[in-house]
Design an enzyme around this catalytic site. Structure first.
Site, short mmCIF file in Angstrom:
data_model
loop_
_atom_site.label_atom_id
_atom_site.label_comp_id
_atom_site.label_asym_id
_atom_site.label_seq_id
_atom_site.Cartn_x
_atom_site.Cartn_y
_atom_site.Cartn_z
N ASP A 1 0.84 -1.19 0.00
CA ASP A 1 0.00 0.00 0.00
C ASP A 1 0.88 1.25 0.00
O ASP A 1 1.85 1.33 0.75
CB ASP A 1 -0.89 -0.02 1.25
CG ASP A 1 -1.77 1.21 1.36
OD1 ASP A 1 -2.65 1.37 0.51
OD2 ASP A 1 -1.55 2.00 2.30
N GLU B 1 1.65 -0.50 -5.00
CA GLU B 1 0.71 0.57 -5.32
C GLU B 1 1.60 1.80 -5.51
O GLU B 1 2.09 2.38 -4.53
CB GLU B 1 -0.29 0.81 -4.19
CG GLU B 1 -1.30 1.90 -4.54
CD GLU B 1 -2.23 2.24 -3.39
OE1 GLU B 1 -3.40 2.53 -3.65
OE2 GLU B 1 -1.78 2.23 -2.23
#
Length: 736
Positions: free
Chosen positions: A343, A379
């Site tokens: 993330d 990401e």
């Protein structure tokens, strides 16, 4: 209590079959107390006298699995200089392998008095604090091995432990919302039907329920608020929270591996649940604030925030880096997971201010013999300056390709001037990845993800509808590149419903037949809706959980059939980028590996790319020389394919290419359900309906046994025509 010196390594609480070794890093500490809790909550404190290289440690021969514990760290409380130690605050071990209990946001969890952030609060927080749990690390893996599916053959399914299982009618109620529920045969069989090879789980590291959400009657659903980087989230356990959650997680992994499905974890190493300077003191902040967090240089009361959550982990510090690497290795070696999706990975690349492509973290991963061998997905953005880094991660990494998402959405809703970028995206995004020595698998292709609309909502709403989040619809992305097909939200207009059903099939077929690694958002294959909410981080309820009882069964069959088509034809999952050079055929003239075709059946010229038919194009895929295996596992040389994409509102008559491309063609996929044909000749006319995708396969002169890639779904699709669970539309044609 008997105490032996123990060892500074490994960090955390380690049961060896007899007793337990405890080790905690803190460079700033002056004293450290290990706190043990019994079933009644009574606390016993054991001072740690042994210190090696700032690691405080002891071995307790009487401590067994199930023991609850925490730490109290003594040292200076000087926030202006980045020091926030307070022994009145019970602290969770950053290396705790399991946790029990949830924090309740009592005043005692904070080191200041509410309303006066410069004050000091010395209330004892133990009764309100999550505790660590000593676990039994031993588990019968029954010969479990990592499936190690080749990246180019991978189909990722982004799922959520609760979202997948809470509403499945065939799951025992006690298993819903748990690791055991995901391991149940009904869930695994569904994943197998779709051809899924990797289940990417949204955060399962122990996370915290935000007080602001609890005050609104909401809960943290997504889980991007990590407290423990080694502990599986205890609320997802059906068997208990005294270490049982670890055994249950391992059992889930073992069950998925047994059918060849890998487990990828969505991990959040960029920040923690302690928030900014107004947040609680739960773990890292009270152990060694300066080591674990990026602080503002000229006033260390405050935290650098590249994540939008209040703090950023200090990846410049060796012990923070060690924490991340130890956690990653633990999940691979002890929990048997197969990869990670990071993330806001750009935050991990920030050593100073700018995003550094070769930051220390990536160098550590590169040389690590364990972590470097699993699937690594970034990401590739954060909220800091210069944080959007699609295409800029190191060669080992794959990336969520946000440009693929945006371009495919724009193309199918009919945006002008997207054709050139559209063909780049569906052919593997060589412009982003080839220059750094990567292959098409560097691109994780997706149309939807947890953050945003589902595919059904993408074709049903022009605007977000996030009122349920309690932020007056101000949260969430406002530019969704969505199109409601003429009506906002629910409707009974058959024309609109037919168009929406077709558009869902367009997105799914485009995704599965693009070069790169496709990622399906859970429930998209069965028409899941969130009623237009594109930011469901706080919706831990039926809005986000898959409604299995009202599943769009024909869409499931369509998705499964196209996934089989992808699997059985390596042309759709090439290892290398197209190069446009000729490929020698068995006979006749050589043809390039890919040819972009105009509606007139000719190779696109430079002028054609700017002409008026910029919403329709053909794609010839040369299967000659591409080796793979058929459904029976036999090695084959693949066939040629032509894909026609028509994003116009009206039908476009495509002329099939000349006979050098193929002697006879058969229709394999038509998302409009209108085109039928098994003996289409070169240079004949093929009408492709508005907003539709058609796939043709060159017929072999000598037919093999019935190709199972689509036949198995044909009968179901035919019988279910017109019954798309609220998306009434004809079933798509998929024939031999």
């Amino acid at each position: 209590m008997q105490t032996w010196p123990g060892s500074p390594y490994p960090l955390g609480a380690t049961f060896d079959g007899s007793g337990t070794n405890f080790a905690l890093f803190s460079e700033a500490a002056e004293r450290v107390e290990l706190c043990l809790f019994d079933d009644a909550g009574e606390e016993t404190r054991v001072e740690l006298h042994e210190v090696d290289a700032y690691v405080w440690h002891a071995y307790l021969p009487s401590v067994q699995p199930g023991q609850r514990y925490g730490y109290r760290v003594h040292g200076p409380y000087d926030p202006e200089n980045g020091l926030r130690m307070n022994p009145n605050k019970l602290l969770l071990d950053p290396y705790a392998k399991a946790t029990t209990g949830e924090i309740d946001w009592d005043q005692s969890l904070f080191s200041y008095n509410f309303g006066d952030p410069d004050s000091r609060n010395d209330d004892d927080s133990a009764a309100h604090m999550t505790k660590g749990v000593v676990i039994n690390p031993f588990f019968d893996w029954q010969g479990d091995r990592h499936p190690r599916t080749p990246y180019n053959e991978t189909i990722v399914y982004e799922g959520h432990i609760k979202g997948l299982t809470m509403r499945h009618p065939d799951l025992p109620e006690e298993l819903r919302g748990t690791y055991a529920g995901v391991a149940h045969p009904v869930i695994i069989e569904h994943l197998q039907k779709l051809g899924v090879t990797a289940l990417e789980l949204m955060p399962v590291h122990q996370f915290v329920q935000d007080s602001t959400l609890l005050d609104k009657g909401l809960r943290n659903y997504w889980g991007y608020n990590t407290l423990g980087f080694f502990a599986p989230h205890s609320a997802y356990s059906s068997t208990g929270t005294q270490g049982q959650q670890v055994q249950e997680f391992k059992s889930m992994v073992r069950a998925l591996h047994s059918v060849g499905i890998e487990v990828i974890l969505d991990v959040v190493y960029n920040h923690t649940a302690e928030g900014n300077h107004m947040g609680p003191t739960l773990s890292f902040r009270g152990i060694d604030n300066q080591a674990y967090y990026r602080l503002v240089d000229d006033d260390q009361r405050y935290y650098m925030d590249y994540t939008g959550t209040g703090n950023t982990l200090n990846v410049r510090h060796p012990h923070s880096l060690q924490l991340i690497m130890d956690s990653l290795r633990y999940w691979v070696t002890e929990m048997h997971v197969d990869g990670f999706r990071f993330d806001l990975a750009s935050a991990l690349a920030r050593e100073f201010y700018e995003v550094d492509r070769l930051a220390t973290f990536f160098e550590l991963v590169q040389q690590d013999p364990v972590v470097s061998q699993v699937k690594l997905i970034a990401e590739p953005w954060d909220v800091g300056p210069g944080g959007y880094q699609v295409g800029n991660f190191p060669p080992q990494w794959s990336e969520w390709n946000g440009k693929y998402r945006d371009t495919v959405r724009d193309f199918w809703r009919g945006e002008p001037s997207t054709l050139g970028e559209f063909v780049s995206r569906i052919s593997g995004s060589a412009d982003l990845y080839e220059g750094s020595g990567r292959r098409p698998v560097a691109s994780i292709n997706f149309v939807t993800a947890h953050d945003g609309f589902t595919i059904r909502d993408l074709v049903s709403y022009n605007e977000k509808h996030n009122e349920a989040n309690g932020e007056d619809n101000n949260d969430g992305e406002s530019h969704n590149r969505s199109w409601n097909c003429g009506v906002e939200g629910p409707t009974d207009d058959p024309h609109v419903l037919n168009l929406r059903a077709k558009q869902q099939r367009n997105f799914i077929a485009t995704l599965l037949l693009s070069q790169g690694v496709p990622m399906i958002l859970h429930g998209d294959e069965l028409g899941r809706t969130q009623q237009g909410n594109n930011n469901t981080y706080a919706q831990d309820n039926e809005l986000t959980w898959i409604d299995w009882e009202h599943a769009d069964q024909p869409l499931i069959e369509f998705t499964a059939a196209v996934a089989r088509l992808r699997k059985e034809h390596p042309t759709f999952h090439r290892n290398r980028f197209f190069n446009g050079r000729p490929v020698r055929r068995a006979e006749g003239e050589p043809l390039p590996d890919v040819v972009w075709l105009s509606p007139e059946g000719e190779a696109m010229s430079e002028d054609d790319w700017e002409s008026g038919f910029g919403r329709a194009i053909g794609m010839f895929l040369n299967g000659q020389g591409i080796r793979g295996r058929n459904a029976r596992g036999e090695r084959i040389t693949d066939q040629n394919f032509v894909l026609y994409f028509n994003a116009h509102d009206d039908t476009v008559d495509f002329t099939l290419p000349a006979d050098e491309y193929g002697a006879t063609w058969e229709v394999m996929v038509d998302t409009a359900g209108e085109t039928v044909g098994s003996d289409l000749k070169p240079e004949s006319q093929l009408p492709v309906a508005g907003k539709a995708l058609v796939v043709l396969r060159e017929k072999k002169l000598v037919e093999e046994d019935t190709d199972p890639s689509v036949a198995a779904s044909l009968a179901v699709l035919a019988n279910a025509a017109g019954d798309l669970a609220g998306n009434a539309a004809p079933a798509p044609t998929m024939g031999q």
